[in-house]
Scaffold this motif. Structure first.
Motif, short mmCIF file in Angstrom:
data_model
loop_
_atom_site.label_atom_id
_atom_site.label_comp_id
_atom_site.label_asym_id
_atom_site.label_seq_id
_atom_site.Cartn_x
_atom_site.Cartn_y
_atom_site.Cartn_z
N GLU A 197 9.05 5.40 -5.49
CA GLU A 197 7.73 5.83 -5.94
C GLU A 197 7.17 4.79 -6.91
N VAL A 198 5.92 4.41 -6.72
CA VAL A 198 5.29 3.40 -7.58
C VAL A 198 3.89 3.87 -7.99
N ALA A 199 3.38 3.28 -9.06
CA ALA A 199 2.04 3.59 -9.53
C ALA A 199 1.03 2.66 -8.88
N GLY A 229 22.87 -3.20 -5.27
CA GLY A 229 22.20 -2.63 -6.42
C GLY A 229 20.75 -3.07 -6.41
N ILE A 230 19.82 -2.12 -6.39
CA ILE A 230 18.40 -2.43 -6.28
C ILE A 230 17.74 -2.25 -7.64
N TYR A 231 17.13 -3.31 -8.13
CA TYR A 231 16.47 -3.31 -9.43
C TYR A 231 14.97 -3.45 -9.24
N LEU A 232 14.20 -2.66 -10.00
CA LEU A 232 12.74 -2.69 -9.90
C LEU A 232 12.14 -2.33 -11.25
N SER A 233 11.18 -3.14 -11.71
CA SER A 233 10.48 -2.82 -12.95
C SER A 233 9.22 -3.68 -13.05
N PHE A 245 0.84 -1.20 0.00
CA PHE A 245 0.00 0.00 0.00
C PHE A 245 0.88 1.26 0.00
N ARG A 246 0.65 2.12 -0.97
CA ARG A 246 1.42 3.35 -1.11
C ARG A 246 1.06 4.34 0.00
N PHE A 304 5.31 -8.14 -6.22
CA PHE A 304 4.26 -7.58 -5.38
C PHE A 304 3.33 -6.71 -6.23
N LYS A 305 2.12 -6.49 -5.71
CA LYS A 305 1.15 -5.61 -6.35
C LYS A 305 1.03 -4.33 -5.54
N THR A 306 0.56 -3.29 -6.17
CA THR A 306 0.41 -2.02 -5.46
C THR A 306 -1.04 -1.60 -5.37
N ARG A 307 -1.36 -0.87 -4.31
CA ARG A 307 -2.68 -0.27 -4.11
C ARG A 307 -2.49 1.18 -3.68
#
Length: 226
Positions: free
Chosen positions: A195-197, A169-173, A145-146, A223-226
């Protein structure tokens, strides 16, 4: 009245004959190889492998123990089933591993896993490759949860027998495996706010580098975002 009494007695006797459904296997306590250590093999098994002994404490209501040992470089898992609390395996030298023991019995389909411990099977190397970072948050497959700034925290734990981790090294996509390097942090950092959508699926991993240039890569977590 006699019929009712007979029914009640039959139910009592039947319930007394059933197996105790509370006999769920207990959780094993691991003993050796010790957590986050370099193990001491029993003997060499050729140029590239050595025999490693595993032992753990007995668990309640357990008939069979399943030993699971994972090569952290390749992801390959070796399995052994035993009624004993000691087992040996031939493992690649100079390689980091994790191990768990799963308790099982024939009275239930439920099984219980021990904690997961990391160890290093020594070889001829002078320095050790860092253990792959453990991604602790967000939990794999969970919903993150953002906050009010549309941000979440990525958290991990790094370990190295030489205590010489230099950077992460942190990778995110949105791709699996993740290809976007967000940031490289120093060894004292184990959390990154990003920051995520909303309503997106993200994949992330951490690449650990030590002062000798040795590199390890974590598993990819989703993971999923809300």
């Amino acid at each position: 009245m006699r019929i009712l009494t007979f029914i009640v007695l039959s139910l009592v006797l039947f319930s007394g004959c059933k197996k105790d459904s509370s006999n769920t296997p207990g959780k094993v306590s691991l003993v050796a190889p010790a957590k986050n250590s370099e193990c001491t093999p029993v003997q060499s098994d050729g140029d590239n492998s050595s025999i490693v002994r595993f032992n753990w404490n007995a668990a309640d209501h357990t008939e069979v123990y399943e030993l699971q040992v994972t090569n952290l470089n390749t992801g390959t898992v070796q399995y052994r089933n035993t009624s004993s609390t000691v087992e040996t395996l031939s493992l690649t030298k100079g390689t980091p591993f994790s191990w768990v023991v799963v308790s099982e019995n024939s009275e239930t389909t439920a099984s219980v896993s021990s904690d997961s411990w990391l160890f290093y099977n020594p070889g001829s190397e002078i320095t050790h490759v860092p253990f792959p970072a453990e991604l602790s948050f967000p939990v794999q497959g969970s919903t993150a949860f953002r906050d009010v700034n549309n941000e979440i925290s990525l958290k991990w734990v790094g370990k190295d027998l030489d205590n010489d981790i230099e950077s992460y090294g942190i990778y995110l996509s949105n791709e699996n495996p993740p290809t976007t390097l967000l940031k490289t942090t120093d060894a004292g950092v184990s959390e990154l706010i990003v920051e995520v959508a909303a309503d997106e699926v993200y994949f992330w991993k951490v690449v650990t580098t030590d002062e000798e240039g040795n590199v390890s890569t974590s598993t990819v977590s989703e993971f999923k975002t809300r």
